[in-house]
Design an enzyme around this catalytic site. Structure first.
Site, PDB file in Angstrom:
ATOM      1  N   CYS A  53      53.882  11.828  28.375  1.00  0.00           N
ATOM      2  CA  CYS A  53      55.029  11.936  29.258  1.00  0.00           C
ATOM      3  C   CYS A  53      54.759  13.029  30.281  1.00  0.00           C
ATOM      4  O   CYS A  53      54.144  14.042  29.977  1.00  0.00           O
ATOM      5  CB  CYS A  53      56.345  12.263  28.544  1.00  0.00           C
ATOM      6  SG  CYS A  53      56.787  11.076  27.278  1.00  0.00           S
ATOM      7  N   ARG A  78      49.873  10.446  32.301  1.00  0.00           N
ATOM      8  CA  ARG A  78      50.430  10.917  31.038  1.00  0.00           C
ATOM      9  C   ARG A  78      51.327   9.876  30.362  1.00  0.00           C
ATOM     10  O   ARG A  78      51.843  10.116  29.261  1.00  0.00           O
ATOM     11  CB  ARG A  78      51.252  12.194  31.261  1.00  0.00           C
ATOM     12  CG  ARG A  78      50.451  13.314  31.870  1.00  0.00           C
ATOM     13  CD  ARG A  78      51.337  14.505  32.129  1.00  0.00           C
ATOM     14  NE  ARG A  78      51.712  15.145  30.893  1.00  0.00           N
ATOM     15  CZ  ARG A  78      51.009  16.083  30.288  1.00  0.00           C
ATOM     16  NH1 ARG A  78      49.899  16.506  30.833  1.00  0.00           N
ATOM     17  NH2 ARG A  78      51.412  16.617  29.163  1.00  0.00           N
ATOM     18  N   TRP A 134      55.815   7.849  28.013  1.00  0.00           N
ATOM     19  CA  TRP A 134      54.984   7.124  27.056  1.00  0.00           C
ATOM     20  C   TRP A 134      55.799   7.115  25.764  1.00  0.00           C
ATOM     21  O   TRP A 134      56.001   8.155  25.144  1.00  0.00           O
ATOM     22  CB  TRP A 134      53.651   7.840  26.857  1.00  0.00           C
ATOM     23  CG  TRP A 134      52.698   7.115  25.975  1.00  0.00           C
ATOM     24  CD1 TRP A 134      51.812   6.150  26.347  1.00  0.00           C
ATOM     25  CD2 TRP A 134      52.506   7.309  24.570  1.00  0.00           C
ATOM     26  NE1 TRP A 134      51.096   5.731  25.262  1.00  0.00           N
ATOM     27  CE2 TRP A 134      51.495   6.418  24.157  1.00  0.00           C
ATOM     28  CE3 TRP A 134      53.092   8.141  23.612  1.00  0.00           C
ATOM     29  CZ2 TRP A 134      51.057   6.335  22.838  1.00  0.00           C
ATOM     30  CZ3 TRP A 134      52.662   8.074  22.298  1.00  0.00           C
ATOM     31  CH2 TRP A 134      51.651   7.167  21.928  1.00  0.00           C
ATOM     32  N   ASN A 181      59.057  16.118  27.048  1.00  0.00           N
ATOM     33  CA  ASN A 181      57.730  15.660  26.622  1.00  0.00           C
ATOM     34  C   ASN A 181      57.496  16.244  25.239  1.00  0.00           C
ATOM     35  O   ASN A 181      57.583  17.461  25.067  1.00  0.00           O
ATOM     36  CB  ASN A 181      56.680  16.181  27.629  1.00  0.00           C
ATOM     37  CG  ASN A 181      55.261  16.035  27.109  1.00  0.00           C
ATOM     38  OD1 ASN A 181      54.973  15.163  26.309  1.00  0.00           O
ATOM     39  ND2 ASN A 181      54.375  16.896  27.569  1.00  0.00           N
ATOM     40  N   GLY A 182      57.229  15.379  24.244  1.00  0.00           N
ATOM     41  CA  GLY A 182      56.998  15.881  22.881  1.00  0.00           C
ATOM     42  C   GLY A 182      57.755  15.032  21.875  1.00  0.00           C
ATOM     43  O   GLY A 182      58.230  13.940  22.203  1.00  0.00           O
ATOM     44  N   GLU A 193      31.303   4.036  21.365  1.00  0.00           N
ATOM     45  CA  GLU A 193      31.958   4.292  22.654  1.00  0.00           C
ATOM     46  C   GLU A 193      32.059   2.987  23.464  1.00  0.00           C
ATOM     47  O   GLU A 193      33.076   2.717  24.103  1.00  0.00           O
ATOM     48  CB  GLU A 193      31.180   5.384  23.409  1.00  0.00           C
ATOM     49  CG  GLU A 193      31.647   5.665  24.820  1.00  0.00           C
ATOM     50  CD  GLU A 193      33.098   6.105  24.947  1.00  0.00           C
ATOM     51  OE1 GLU A 193      33.750   6.408  23.933  1.00  0.00           O
ATOM     52  OE2 GLU A 193      33.599   6.091  26.089  1.00  0.00           O
ATOM     53  N   LYS A 223      35.562   1.348  24.709  1.00  0.00           N
ATOM     54  CA  LYS A 223      35.833   1.009  26.115  1.00  0.00           C
ATOM     55  C   LYS A 223      36.301  -0.427  26.229  1.00  0.00           C
ATOM     56  O   LYS A 223      37.263  -0.730  26.910  1.00  0.00           O
ATOM     57  CB  LYS A 223      34.565   1.168  26.923  1.00  0.00           C
ATOM     58  CG  LYS A 223      34.226   2.219  27.844  1.00  0.00           C
ATOM     59  CD  LYS A 223      34.991   3.339  28.323  1.00  0.00           C
ATOM     60  CE  LYS A 223      35.972   4.028  27.414  1.00  0.00           C
ATOM     61  NZ  LYS A 223      35.852   5.459  27.408  1.00  0.00           N
ATOM     62  N   GLU A 246      39.818  -0.958  24.720  1.00  0.00           N
ATOM     63  CA  GLU A 246      40.824  -0.184  25.446  1.00  0.00           C
ATOM     64  C   GLU A 246      41.266  -0.865  26.750  1.00  0.00           C
ATOM     65  O   GLU A 246      42.453  -0.885  27.064  1.00  0.00           O
ATOM     66  CB  GLU A 246      40.179   1.174  25.750  1.00  0.00           C
ATOM     67  CG  GLU A 246      41.005   2.174  26.465  1.00  0.00           C
ATOM     68  CD  GLU A 246      40.262   3.507  26.626  1.00  0.00           C
ATOM     69  OE1 GLU A 246      39.017   3.524  26.608  1.00  0.00           O
ATOM     70  OE2 GLU A 246      40.944   4.519  26.777  1.00  0.00           O
ATOM     71  N   HIS A 267      25.713  -5.643   5.176  1.00  0.00           N
ATOM     72  CA  HIS A 267      26.595  -5.193   4.094  1.00  0.00           C
ATOM     73  C   HIS A 267      28.038  -5.640   4.328  1.00  0.00           C
ATOM     74  O   HIS A 267      28.952  -5.098   3.707  1.00  0.00           O
ATOM     75  CB  HIS A 267      26.515  -3.668   3.957  1.00  0.00           C
ATOM     76  CG  HIS A 267      25.145  -3.182   3.590  1.00  0.00           C
ATOM     77  ND1 HIS A 267      24.592  -3.406   2.350  1.00  0.00           N
ATOM     78  CD2 HIS A 267      24.206  -2.554   4.313  1.00  0.00           C
ATOM     79  CE1 HIS A 267      23.369  -2.907   2.321  1.00  0.00           C
ATOM     80  NE2 HIS A 267      23.104  -2.380   3.503  1.00  0.00           N
ATOM     81  N   LYS A 281      46.645   8.860  29.511  1.00  0.00           N
ATOM     82  CA  LYS A 281      45.412   9.612  29.718  1.00  0.00           C
ATOM     83  C   LYS A 281      45.372  10.859  28.858  1.00  0.00           C
ATOM     84  O   LYS A 281      44.341  11.228  28.324  1.00  0.00           O
ATOM     85  CB  LYS A 281      45.319   9.985  31.199  1.00  0.00           C
ATOM     86  CG  LYS A 281      44.075  10.754  31.584  1.00  0.00           C
ATOM     87  CD  LYS A 281      42.897   9.838  31.654  1.00  0.00           C
ATOM     88  CE  LYS A 281      41.604  10.553  31.939  1.00  0.00           C
ATOM     89  NZ  LYS A 281      40.446   9.780  31.443  1.00  0.00           N
TER      90      LYS A 281
END
Ligand code: AGP
Length: 609
Positions: A2, A27, A75, A100-101, A482, A486, A489, A505, A604
């Site tokens: 946020c 954010r 968010w 925010n929080g 990674e 990507k 995401e 396995h 982000k």
């Protein structure tokens, strides 16, 4: 997560607030809102589901004006993304608040307020704060005192900004666990989650500390600490030019940021006059700390965690140091046994990631020799709270998917390995080889960028798939992780990474012609083993996409497509191969039509636990 921006000015501030929100959209971007106090003390409110652009549209259709205001991009944590759950939240048509929080005791507070007659319209934890504040204001307290009483009842994390029709020139802010900064103007002052939100109006900032409460008016700034004492906090000037927030010739920030890597990597590789990695790059006193280091503990989240996993190979092999790497959200809650003289290394693009910050704060004094952060944002919380700091020079990264931040973190970690290794038997010749490889890295990355069209061709094979496997061995395993992160995401394709030897396995059962398998196969001493793993895939009908050194002896054949990568020193291959995987995900996402820079459900900077 946020983003908060607030203003107390003598001029109209709606456009300043909207511009601040555009800059804070990294954010969170599921809904946005704005509250203004006009000259007649009317509280005017726009709240919209969706991105800041929706809020702008609402403001264009029905413009609201005022000199005092607060705004928010959200968010969602508690309550789905919707206009009702969007901030600002209001109480009694008098007070408006952005947050925010996460408030952990919101249920108890909600029950108490309902008994007092407050009616809740949203499903958020935030709404309890605004009603609490209102309940204190109607007892006759001023805005600052009412805010102090309110925050004393909150458990959890918050950065807050509030306005009140009875105090039309004032914005009051408070922080505990979430960042909040004051922007100092001339005849106007501001609050925001991040200085970047206010760079169009000021270059002078005051970072609030944990527990601080601030009153901001057009003419004045007053700050109180947790104990209620009036305090002065340092004012700092952020001089760097505001980095271009436009995409230039690129379609997306992510692509621009991928292409910026040669420059960002070169900028991060700061060497002394003798082309050596100087200890001082890691901060004052680094040399004395490095002399004592006997082990390294790396803590980070997401992509930054993958950087730590790569570094473990370097630190153990080149510096002979035992190294543990853990995601911050696990590290925090585990009873740990620490080697003596362990250096705690946190890695974070934003420097604000809540779990990483909490891990640093939870590290008991005496557990660690010292803390070092590798971060991309100066003055961020991790930077301010760590003993030693290495700032990567990636420049502002706007795309939610981390690209240049990751590769510059890897450069920083290899430099750290060299600095520590020199004290533990890494020869000068070997150190020079490593530095030489790093110096040529921008060139290898540039060559990889030139493969963009070929990678785009490969990407077409992924568009209709629902799953993908990424394989790597040794130091390329975290690069496969990674690559998988990507892809999932930004393209929403389910992707998993495995060390190639683990395939038989379990995951081999998934392999058929609907499961593309990406192999990071640079051609190191594990190549022969990797080739047998790949055969296992091919003989089960899987389609292979092999990213291989052009000298590794892989050739395209039916069901195997090979991308010939630049030949480069082993040590920088994790960085070079990452760039190719970034491009692969990017092109898959573009062809699938997802929102590449702002993928669904993400933000982000993850400033909540
Ligand atoms: C990666 O593309 C993500 N955006 C995410 O995993 C990110 O790396 C993670 O949230 C950590 O962020 P930080 O580096 O700012 O601490």
């Amino acid at each position: 997560m946020c983003g908060i921006v607030a203003a107390a000015a003598r001029r109209e501030v709606s456009e300043i607030l909207l511009e601040g929100l555009r800059r804070l959209e990294y954010r969170g971007y599921d809904s946005a809102g704005l509250a203004l106090l006009d000259n007649e003390r009317n509280l005017l409110l726009h709240k919209q589901l969706g991105k800041v652009a929706e809020l702008e549209r609402a403001q264009q259709l029905e413009p609201y004006y005022g000199c005092t205001g607060i705004a928010h991009t959200r968010w969602a944590t508690h309550g789905e993304p919707s206009a009702v759950n969007a901030h600002p939240h209001t109480s009694g048509a008098r007070v408006a608040l952005v947050h925010n929080g996460i408030i952990e005791n919101h249920q108890q507070l909600r029950a108490r307020l309902q008994e007092q007659g407050y009616q809740f319209v949203s499903a958020t934890d935030t709404e309890v704060i605004v009603h609490l504040l209102h309940s204190h204001l109607i007892q006759g307290l001023g805005l600052v005192d009412a805010m102090r009483e309110t925050v004393s009842l909150l458990e959890g994390a918050y950065a807050l900004a509030v306005i009140d029709v009875e105090h039309p020139d004032e914005v009051v802010g408070a922080r505990q666990g979430s960042p909040l900064v004051i922007g100092v103007g001339i005849g106007e002052n501001f609050l925001a989650s991040d200085p970047m939100a206010l760079r169009q109006v000021t270059d002078r900032f005051i970072y609030l500390e944990e527990g601080d409460l601030a009153l901001v008016t057009p003419a004045d700034i007053s700050i109180w600490n947790e104990a209620g004492e009036r305090v002065r906090r340092e004012k700092i000037r952020i001089d760097e030019a505001v980095e271009s927030a436009d995409k230039g010739a690129f379609d997306h920030y992510m692509l621009k940021e991928i292409y910026e890597q040669p420059r960002a990597l070169a900028a991060t590789l700061a060497l002394d006059a003798r082309h050596r990695v100087a200890d001082e790059l890691f901060g004052e006193g680094a040399a004395a700390v490095f002399d004592k280091v006997q082990a390294v503990q790396i803590v980070a989240c997401g992509t930054s965690f993958h950087a730590g996993m790569v570094a473990r190979y370097w630190l153990e092999e080149l510096a002979g140091l035992p190294c543990q790497v853990e995601v911050a959200s696990e590290f925090r809650y585990r009873k740990r046994v620490q080697h003596d003289n362990t250096l705690l290394v946190t890695i974070s693009q934003s420097g604000e990631t809540a779990d990483t910050l909490a891990a640093l704060r939870d590290a008991a004094p005496g557990d660690f020799l010292a803390s070092l952060v590798i971060a991309n944002v100066d003055n961020s919380s991790l930077v301010r709270e760590s003993d030693l700091v290495f700032l990567t020079r990636a420049g502002v990264e706007i795309g939610v998917a981390s690209t240049k931040a990751f590769t510059t973190q890897l450069v920083a970690l290899l430099m750290l390995t060299i600095a520590l290794g020199r004290r533990r038997g890494l020869s000068e010749d070997r150190a020079t080889d490593l530095v030489n490889a790093l110096q040529r890295l921008p060139e290898y990355v540039q060559e990889t960028l030139e493969l963009d069209r070929d990678i785009e061709d490969l990407s077409e094979a992924f568009i209709a798939k629902h799953h993908a496997l990424f394989l790597g061995r040794g130091i390329q395993y975290p690069i496969a992780m990674e690559g998988a992160l990507k892809l999932k995401e930004i393209s929403y394709i389910h992707a998993e990474a495995y060390p190639a030897g683990e395939l038989k396995h379990g995951p081999l059962a998934l392999v058929d012609n609907n499961m593309p398998v990406v192999a990071v196969a640079p051609g190191d001493d594990l190549l022969e083993k990797l080739k047998s793993n790949l055969e296992e895939v091919r003989s089960r009908g899987g389609e292979l996409f092999v990213f291989a050194d052009r000298q590794a002896g892989f050739a395209s054949e039916p069901r195997v497509r090979v991308l010939n990568m630049p030949h480069c020193p082993e040590v920088v291959k994790p960085i070079v191969y990452t760039v190719a995987l970034q491009l692969l995900s990017y092109h898959v996402a573009v062809q699938k039509g997802t929102d590449v820079d702002k993928p669904r459900n993400l933000a982000k900077s993850v400033t909540v636990e």
